[in-house]
Scaffold this motif. Structure first.
Motif, PDB file in Angstrom:
ATOM      1  N   THR A  48     -58.958 -15.357 -90.724  1.00  0.00           N
ATOM      2  CA  THR A  48     -57.711 -14.600 -90.558  1.00  0.00           C
ATOM      3  C   THR A  48     -57.377 -13.748 -91.778  1.00  0.00           C
ATOM      4  N   LYS A  49     -58.040 -13.981 -92.885  1.00  0.00           N
ATOM      5  CA  LYS A  49     -57.816 -13.143 -94.066  1.00  0.00           C
ATOM      6  C   LYS A  49     -58.699 -11.891 -94.021  1.00  0.00           C
ATOM      7  N   ASP A  50     -59.633 -11.864 -93.092  1.00  0.00           N
ATOM      8  CA  ASP A  50     -60.530 -10.732 -92.910  1.00  0.00           C
ATOM      9  C   ASP A  50     -59.845  -9.686 -92.035  1.00  0.00           C
ATOM     10  N   GLN A  51     -59.650  -8.490 -92.576  1.00  0.00           N
ATOM     11  CA  GLN A  51     -58.932  -7.450 -91.839  1.00  0.00           C
ATOM     12  C   GLN A  51     -59.631  -7.073 -90.536  1.00  0.00           C
ATOM     13  N   ALA A  52     -60.961  -7.104 -90.528  1.00  0.00           N
ATOM     14  CA  ALA A  52     -61.694  -6.769 -89.300  1.00  0.00           C
ATOM     15  C   ALA A  52     -61.379  -7.774 -88.194  1.00  0.00           C
ATOM     16  N   THR A  53     -61.217  -9.037 -88.549  1.00  0.00           N
ATOM     17  CA  THR A  53     -60.853 -10.061 -87.568  1.00  0.00           C
ATOM     18  C   THR A  53     -59.464  -9.796 -87.013  1.00  0.00           C
ATOM     19  N   ILE A  54     -58.523  -9.495 -87.889  1.00  0.00           N
ATOM     20  CA  ILE A  54     -57.149  -9.187 -87.456  1.00  0.00           C
ATOM     21  C   ILE A  54     -57.149  -7.952 -86.576  1.00  0.00           C
ATOM     22  N   ASP A  55     -57.897  -6.927 -86.968  1.00  0.00           N
ATOM     23  CA  ASP A  55     -57.974  -5.695 -86.168  1.00  0.00           C
ATOM     24  C   ASP A  55     -58.497  -5.995 -84.761  1.00  0.00           C
ATOM     25  N   LYS A  56     -59.522  -6.844 -84.676  1.00  0.00           N
ATOM     26  CA  LYS A  56     -60.115  -7.193 -83.372  1.00  0.00           C
ATOM     27  C   LYS A  56     -59.119  -7.971 -82.521  1.00  0.00           C
ATOM     28  N   ILE A  57     -58.446  -8.948 -83.108  1.00  0.00           N
ATOM     29  CA  ILE A  57     -57.442  -9.730 -82.370  1.00  0.00           C
ATOM     30  C   ILE A  57     -56.348  -8.804 -81.861  1.00  0.00           C
ATOM     31  N   PHE A  58     -55.855  -7.929 -82.741  1.00  0.00           N
ATOM     32  CA  PHE A  58     -54.787  -7.006 -82.360  1.00  0.00           C
ATOM     33  C   PHE A  58     -55.237  -6.100 -81.217  1.00  0.00           C
ATOM     34  N   ASP A  62     -53.428  -5.989 -77.578  1.00  0.00           N
ATOM     35  CA  ASP A  62     -52.655  -4.784 -77.249  1.00  0.00           C
ATOM     36  C   ASP A  62     -53.212  -4.126 -75.981  1.00  0.00           C
ATOM     37  N   ALA A  63     -52.956  -4.773 -74.848  1.00  0.00           N
ATOM     38  CA  ALA A  63     -53.536  -4.365 -73.563  1.00  0.00           C
ATOM     39  C   ALA A  63     -53.192  -2.926 -73.190  1.00  0.00           C
ATOM     40  N   ASN A  64     -51.979  -2.494 -73.453  1.00  0.00           N
ATOM     41  CA  ASN A  64     -51.585  -1.135 -73.068  1.00  0.00           C
ATOM     42  C   ASN A  64     -51.816  -0.121 -74.189  1.00  0.00           C
ATOM     43  N   GLN A  65     -52.406  -0.567 -75.284  1.00  0.00           N
ATOM     44  CA  GLN A  65     -52.795   0.288 -76.411  1.00  0.00           C
ATOM     45  C   GLN A  65     -51.655   1.157 -76.930  1.00  0.00           C
ATOM     46  N   ASP A  66     -50.474   0.531 -77.087  1.00  0.00           N
ATOM     47  CA  ASP A  66     -49.334   1.270 -77.622  1.00  0.00           C
ATOM     48  C   ASP A  66     -49.106   0.998 -79.108  1.00  0.00           C
ATOM     49  N   LYS A  72     -45.376 -10.636 -73.956  1.00  0.00           N
ATOM     50  CA  LYS A  72     -46.299 -10.894 -72.851  1.00  0.00           C
ATOM     51  C   LYS A  72     -47.755 -10.812 -73.317  1.00  0.00           C
ATOM     52  N   GLU A  73     -48.056  -9.835 -74.170  1.00  0.00           N
ATOM     53  CA  GLU A  73     -49.405  -9.710 -74.713  1.00  0.00           C
ATOM     54  C   GLU A  73     -49.707 -10.853 -75.687  1.00  0.00           C
ATOM     55  N   PHE A  74     -48.716 -11.269 -76.465  1.00  0.00           N
ATOM     56  CA  PHE A  74     -48.866 -12.361 -77.427  1.00  0.00           C
ATOM     57  C   PHE A  74     -49.186 -13.680 -76.729  1.00  0.00           C
ATOM     58  N   VAL A  75     -48.631 -13.867 -75.546  1.00  0.00           N
ATOM     59  CA  VAL A  75     -48.863 -15.100 -74.797  1.00  0.00           C
ATOM     60  C   VAL A  75     -50.359 -15.281 -74.489  1.00  0.00           C
ATOM     61  N   VAL A  76     -51.107 -14.200 -74.412  1.00  0.00           N
ATOM     62  CA  VAL A  76     -52.550 -14.294 -74.212  1.00  0.00           C
ATOM     63  C   VAL A  76     -53.184 -15.046 -75.387  1.00  0.00           C
ATOM     64  N   LEU A  77     -52.763 -14.740 -76.607  1.00  0.00           N
ATOM     65  CA  LEU A  77     -53.272 -15.448 -77.787  1.00  0.00           C
ATOM     66  C   LEU A  77     -52.893 -16.919 -77.726  1.00  0.00           C
ATOM     67  N   VAL A  78     -51.651 -17.201 -77.394  1.00  0.00           N
ATOM     68  CA  VAL A  78     -51.189 -18.584 -77.296  1.00  0.00           C
ATOM     69  C   VAL A  78     -52.011 -19.338 -76.253  1.00  0.00           C
TER      70      VAL A  78
END
Length: 92
Positions: A48-58, A62-66, A72-78
């Motif tokens: 999680t300290k790796d920016q590339a990992t955070i970028d990929k998770i984000f 971000d399903a609608n790419q806004d 609602k999108e966060f619940v997917v991670l949960v």
């Protein structure tokens, strides 16, 4: 309130704790999502300290790419974290 209801409310409260931009309590920008992940899921999500990992998770969330992650999108991670935790419990 039941134990499960209490935990669900806790997830909502954690989301709101990190969506701190004025007037934007229902979305996370990348910086906010990174703070949430690194502080709340340090033992669950790796790199999680790796920016590339955070970028990929984000990007994945971000399903609608806004450029924001809604609740609602966060619940997917949960959901993904819960499924992984459940699977790991059965491996022990």
């Amino acid at each position: 309130m039941t134990k499960l209801e209490d935990h669900l409310e806790g997830i909502i409260n954690i989301f709101h704790q990190y969506s701190i931009r004025l007037g934007h309590y229902d979305t996370l920008i990348k910086r906010e999502l990174k703070q949430l992940i690194t502080k709340e899921l340090p033992n669950t999500l790796k790199n999680t300290k790796d920016q590339a990992t955070i970028d990929k998770i984000f990007q994945d969330l971000d399903a609608n790419q806004d450029g924001q992650v809604s609740f609602k999108e966060f619940v997917v991670l949960v959901t993904d974290v819960l499924i992984t935790a459940h699977d790991n419990i059965h491996k022990e």
